[in-house]
Scaffold this motif. Structure first.
Motif, PDB file in Angstrom:
ATOM      1  N   LEU A  74      12.300  22.410   1.194  1.00  0.00           N
ATOM      2  CA  LEU A  74      12.493  22.491   2.507  1.00  0.00           C
ATOM      3  C   LEU A  74      11.230  23.241   3.359  1.00  0.00           C
ATOM      4  CD1 LEU A  74      13.821  21.866   5.209  1.00  0.00           C
ATOM      5  CD2 LEU A  74      15.317  23.889   4.866  1.00  0.00           C
ATOM      6  N   ARG A  75      10.848  24.466   2.679  1.00  0.00           N
ATOM      7  CA  ARG A  75       9.794  24.953   3.021  1.00  0.00           C
ATOM      8  C   ARG A  75       8.480  24.266   2.892  1.00  0.00           C
ATOM      9  NH1 ARG A  75       8.557  31.033   0.643  1.00  0.00           N
ATOM     10  NH2 ARG A  75       8.851  29.860  -1.156  1.00  0.00           N
ATOM     11  N   TYR A 125      10.674  27.089  11.935  1.00  0.00           N
ATOM     12  CA  TYR A 125      10.088  28.508  12.232  1.00  0.00           C
ATOM     13  C   TYR A 125      10.870  29.493  13.205  1.00  0.00           C
ATOM     14  CZ  TYR A 125       6.003  26.529  10.141  1.00  0.00           C
ATOM     15  OH  TYR A 125       5.165  25.851   9.417  1.00  0.00           O
ATOM     16  N   HIS A 126      12.143  29.074  13.749  1.00  0.00           N
ATOM     17  CA  HIS A 126      13.159  29.979  14.267  1.00  0.00           C
ATOM     18  C   HIS A 126      13.928  30.601  13.171  1.00  0.00           C
ATOM     19  CE1 HIS A 126      13.080  28.360  18.564  1.00  0.00           C
ATOM     20  NE2 HIS A 126      11.924  29.177  18.474  1.00  0.00           N
ATOM     21  N   GLU A 127      13.786  30.044  12.340  1.00  0.00           N
ATOM     22  CA  GLU A 127      15.053  30.451  11.002  1.00  0.00           C
ATOM     23  C   GLU A 127      13.921  31.135   9.751  1.00  0.00           C
ATOM     24  OE1 GLU A 127      17.415  27.503   9.418  1.00  0.00           O
ATOM     25  OE2 GLU A 127      18.309  27.144  11.495  1.00  0.00           O
ATOM     26  N   LYS A 128      12.512  31.174  10.043  1.00  0.00           N
ATOM     27  CA  LYS A 128      11.387  31.210   8.997  1.00  0.00           C
ATOM     28  C   LYS A 128      11.937  32.550   8.182  1.00  0.00           C
ATOM     29  CE  LYS A 128       6.875  31.068   7.468  1.00  0.00           C
ATOM     30  NZ  LYS A 128       5.285  31.002   7.824  1.00  0.00           N
ATOM     31  N   ALA A 129      12.035  33.784   8.932  1.00  0.00           N
ATOM     32  CA  ALA A 129      12.224  35.206   8.354  1.00  0.00           C
ATOM     33  C   ALA A 129      13.490  34.851   7.498  1.00  0.00           C
ATOM     34  CB  ALA A 129      12.333  36.107   9.486  1.00  0.00           C
ATOM     35  N   TYR A 130      14.710  34.448   8.080  1.00  0.00           N
ATOM     36  CA  TYR A 130      15.941  34.043   7.282  1.00  0.00           C
ATOM     37  C   TYR A 130      15.755  33.433   6.161  1.00  0.00           C
ATOM     38  CZ  TYR A 130      20.751  34.095   6.917  1.00  0.00           C
ATOM     39  OH  TYR A 130      22.425  34.219   6.123  1.00  0.00           O
ATOM     40  N   GLN A 131      15.070  32.208   6.338  1.00  0.00           N
ATOM     41  CA  GLN A 131      14.657  31.444   5.046  1.00  0.00           C
ATOM     42  C   GLN A 131      14.163  31.999   3.846  1.00  0.00           C
ATOM     43  OE1 GLN A 131      15.559  28.183   4.508  1.00  0.00           O
ATOM     44  NE2 GLN A 131      16.053  27.505   6.441  1.00  0.00           N
ATOM     45  N   GLU A 132      13.168  32.964   4.294  1.00  0.00           N
ATOM     46  CA  GLU A 132      12.391  33.730   3.340  1.00  0.00           C
ATOM     47  C   GLU A 132      13.234  34.822   2.636  1.00  0.00           C
ATOM     48  OE1 GLU A 132       9.402  33.219   2.280  1.00  0.00           O
ATOM     49  OE2 GLU A 132       9.223  31.453   3.438  1.00  0.00           O
TER      50      GLU A 132
END
Length: 226
Positions: free
Chosen positions: A139-140, A166-173
C-alpha cells in the motif's frame, strides 16, 4: 540402546522440552557460560577455541556455535554432550520425566490432538500476520508510485486516496514497525495479537476503500526495502 518410539514422538519431545530446559542441560554439564544480554556465551565444547563463540538462548531453548556451526535444541545439546544420538537422548530424558515411549494414555492422546490443532492455528496466524505486513508495504509502495504520476501539486491535492493515505502516514509507519517487530520476535505473543487486530482493521478499511474506487491488483506491486 536405541529407543523405538511410536508415532507420538511429537508429544514425547514436547513434554521433555516443557520440563527440561536448555539451561538445565547446561548446568548439569561442564559448560561454563556467562550471561550476555539475553543469551549465555562461552567456549564451545565441540571444538578447540580461545574466543567464546558458543551461544545459548534460554528463551528459545536453542544453542549455536558461531565457530564450528553446531546448533540445535536442548535434546540435541544433551545428546552431543553425552556422546549419543538423539534417539538415545530422548529415551533417557523421557525416563527422567516419568514418561513411557511405548504406549500413550487416552488423556495423552487428547493432549496430542489439541497441540496439533494449536500448531495449525499458530501457523495460520503467522501467515495472516505476514500478509498484513506485506499488504501495508505494498500500500505504501502503491501510494508512492501514484504520487509520482501526478505532474502538479494540484493533482495530488485532488487525489482522495493519496490525501487519505498521507493523513494516516505516521500511523501506517507505526503499524509497519510494530508488525516487523513481531516478525522478528522482538515483542511477545500478546503484543503480536494486539497489533494484528489493529492492523487487520486498517487493512480491511483500505480493501473496502479500494474496492469502492474500483482499484485492484496493487497487492502485486514489487516490495522494496525501507
Amino acid at each position: 540402546m536405541v529407543c523405538k518410539i511410536n508415532p507420538s514422538l511429537n508429544y514425547i519431545i514436547t513434554e521433555i522440552k516443557s520440563k527440561i530446559d536448555i539451561l538445565t542441560v547446561v548446568e548439569e554439564s561442564n559448560l561454563h557460560l556467562r550471561k550476555r544480554g539475553r543469551n549465555y556465551m562461552g567456549l564451545c565444547p565441540f571444538h578447540s577455541e580461545k574466543t567464546a563463540s558458543f551461544s545459548v538462548n534460554p528463551q528459545k531453548n536453542i544453542f549455536k556455535c558461531f565457530g564450528c556451526g553446531v546448533s540445535g535444541d536442548q535434546i540435541n545439546l544433551y545428546a552431543q554432550l553425552h556422546g549419543m544420538d538423539n534417539g538415545q537422548a530422548v529415551y533417557q530424558l523421557l525416563q527422567r520425566i516419568g514418561l513411557r515411549g511405548d504406549k500413550l494414555t487416552k488423556q495423552q492422546k487428547i493432549v496430542i490432538s489439541k497441540r496439533q490443532e494449536d500448531q495449525k492455528l499458530e501457523k495460520k496466524f503467522e501467515q495472516e500476520y505476514k500478509h498484513l505486513f506485506d499488504y501495508l508495504c505494498n500500500l505504501r509502495n502503491f501510494t508512492k508510485a501514484k504520487a509520482k504520476k501526478h505532474k502538479e501539486m494540484g493533482q495530488v491535492e485532488q487525489d482522495y486516496l493519496l490525501i487519505r493515505y498521507y493523513h494516516e502516514k505516521a500511523y501506517q509507519e507505526y503499524l509497519l514497525d510494530a508488525l516487523l517487530a513481531g516478525l522478528l520476535e522482538e515483542i511477545d505473543f500478546d503484543q503480536q495479537i494486539d497489533i494484528f487486530e489493529i492492523a487487520m482493521g486498517v487493512v480491511d478499511n483500505w480493501k473496502n476503500l479500494l474496492k469502492k474506487q474500483k482499484l485492484k491488483g496493487f497487492e502485486n506491486v514489487e516490495l522494496t526495502s525501507f
